[in-house]
Design an enzyme around this catalytic site. Structure first.
Site, PDB file in Angstrom:
ATOM      1  N   GLY A  70       0.659  -1.337   0.026  1.00 23.04           N
ATOM      2  CA  GLY A  70      -0.042   0.095   0.231  1.00 23.04           C
ATOM      3  C   GLY A  70       0.711   1.365   0.097  1.00 23.04           C
ATOM      4  CD  GLN A 177      -6.469  -0.299   7.961  1.00 19.46           C
ATOM      5  OE1 GLN A 177      -7.344  -1.221   8.246  1.00 19.46           O
ATOM      6  NE2 GLN A 177      -5.151  -0.552   7.900  1.00 19.46           N
ATOM      7  CB  SER A 197      -2.348  -3.173   1.465  1.00 21.23           C
ATOM      8  OG  SER A 197      -1.242  -4.086   2.098  1.00 21.23           O
ATOM      9  CG  HIS A 199      -0.159  -6.884   5.038  1.00 20.60           C
ATOM     10  ND1 HIS A 199       0.050  -6.390   6.260  1.00 20.60           N
ATOM     11  CD2 HIS A 199       0.400  -5.608   4.473  1.00 20.60           C
ATOM     12  CE1 HIS A 199       0.393  -5.100   6.474  1.00 20.60           C
ATOM     13  NE2 HIS A 199       0.516  -4.790   5.249  1.00 20.60           N
ATOM     14  CB  THR A 235      11.321  -9.643 -12.084  1.00 22.23           C
ATOM     15  OG1 THR A 235      12.418  -9.218 -12.872  1.00 22.23           O
ATOM     16  CG2 THR A 235      10.844 -10.867 -12.037  1.00 22.23           C
ATOM     17  CB  CYS A 327       7.663   5.392  20.901  1.00 23.19           C
ATOM     18  SG  CYS A 327       8.977   5.647  22.301  1.00 23.19           S
TER      19      CYS A 327
END
Length: 388
Positions: A70, A177, A197, A199, A235, A327
């Site tokens: 993504g 999402q 995306s 995954h 590729t 963080c």
């Protein structure tokens, strides 16, 4: 008990996708650009996956450009449009974009481009009137996230993209999402570019796609052999793309029933925590991703009591959730999304996100809500009442 509730971060790869990938890796490992039989078989699998991914959003197969994920799809959309121009122009994004959009926009700004960041309301939604007012004669692209990954809010993409189209401005949306969780139809939705995306829909990590409406032109980011119809050289990762295709086809078949199931679980979670002190729901309750639950801590203040603290405590209990604040170099930073929505700096350090998926059951929701209440009661006890 182990309960995974971070499906917006990544999803477990489906067994069907893994099996298809193993077949490619062991039996069909040719380079799809090669002219011989081995290459031809790989090319056939590649184009089959292209049709499967296209089917998820009702797009023509030739409009799908495979990428590494993504993030690359977002970058290709924004920078690919920007590189068409020899002089800096104007683009519009929202103030709650994923960093895969906000960072390329920031880079363009350094190069002299004008970037307008549209404000959002307390629920994280863009007002279409603000987009209409922000358009300029030199606006060349609008990019608005479809479903916000941190607070779950859905943007009025149809209205926003219609405004851009009426002014002849290209419109991109990051639908990472949303895909597989809500029906998507680019024949009905007036968008020009849309990012996906693998995954996030139970396919493998390392694969994604950009939908490019036929007739829209980009300048490729990568020089090379001109693969992916010259839009993205290199590729192709055929095993990953094949897994992506299988996952996309399965997601398309199940999206309607799974959407309603997830909404019921999501709403149950919100209801179970409705009376929890100092836990503030974030994002829009109605215009919301079906699998997404999010809160912030009313009294979050620094590393000792932050969203990250809650994540660690839940992890000790065997439950995987995520935090919104970042963080960097040991310093806890407030969530830019929550800041844009009007939350204070301290509260914006206390964002947490619980996202559900195909393996989530009602018992997981009930147990997680109970554990979260216990964690909050221990870390944020109610002040004792004074006796008179």
């Amino acid at each position: 008990m182990q309960i995974y509730l971070d499906y917006s971060a990544t999803t477990p790869t489906r067994e069907e996708a893994i099996a298809a990938m193993q077949h490619v890796l062991t039996q069909q490992w040719g380079n799809p650009s090669s002219l011989h039989e081995w290459g031809g078989r790989a090319a056939t699998l590649l184009e089959q996956a292209r049709m499967q991914v296209a089917g998820l959003i009702n797009a023509p197969a030739e409009s799908i450009i495979f990428t590494s994920g993504g993030t690359e799809a977002d970058n290709l959309a924004i920078m690919g449009v920007a590189r068409r121009y020899s002089q800096p122009q104007h683009i519009i994004i929202s103030s709650v974009e994923h960093s895969a959009v906000s960072e390329p926009a920031r880079l363009l700004e350094k190069w002299g481009w004008q970037v307008t960041r549209l404000p959002v309301d307390n629920w994280g939604r863009v007002n279409p009137c603000d987009l209409e007012n922000a358009l300029q004669p030199n606006t060349v692209l609008v990019s608005i996230i479809f479903g916000q990954s941190e607070v779950g809010t859905l943007q009025p993409i149809e209205a926003l993209s219609e405004i851009a189209r009426n002014q002849g401005v290209l419109f991109h949306t990051d639908a990472v999402q949303v895909a597989g969780r809500l029906p998507l139809d680019v024949q009905q939705l007036p968008v020009d570019l849309l990012s996906l995306s693998s995954h996030k829909i139970y396919g493998p990590q390392g694969s994604g796609a950009l939908y490019l409406r036929p007739g829209v032109e980009l300048v490729p980011l990568l020089g090379g052999g001109g693969q992916e119809m010259r839009w993205r050289s290199g590729t192709q990762a055929v095993p990953n793309i094949v897994g992506f295709g299988v996952a996309a086809e399965l997601a398309a078949d199940l999206v309607t029933t799974e959407t309603f199931r997830l909404i019921a679980l999501r709403d149950r979670f919100f209801d179970l925590l409705a009376d929890t002190p100092r836990l503030i729901p974030t994002g829009h309750r109605l215009h919301r991703l079906p699998h997404h639950v999010s809160f912030c801590l009313q009294d979050a203040d620094g590393e000792q009591l932050s969203g990250r603290t809650i994540v660690r405590q839940m992890n000790l209990a065997g439950i995987g959730i995520s935090a919104g604040a970042a963080c960097n170099s040991g310093k806890l930073n407030p969530s830019p999304t929550l800041l844009a929505m009007g939350y204070s700096s301290n509260v914006a350090k206390g964002g947490i996100r619980i996202t559900l998926g195909r393996h989530t059951e009602e018992a997981d929701i009930d147990w997680t809500a109970m554990v979260l209440k216990q964690v909050l009661a221990r870390l944020m006890p109610e002040p004792a009442l004074c006796k008179i």
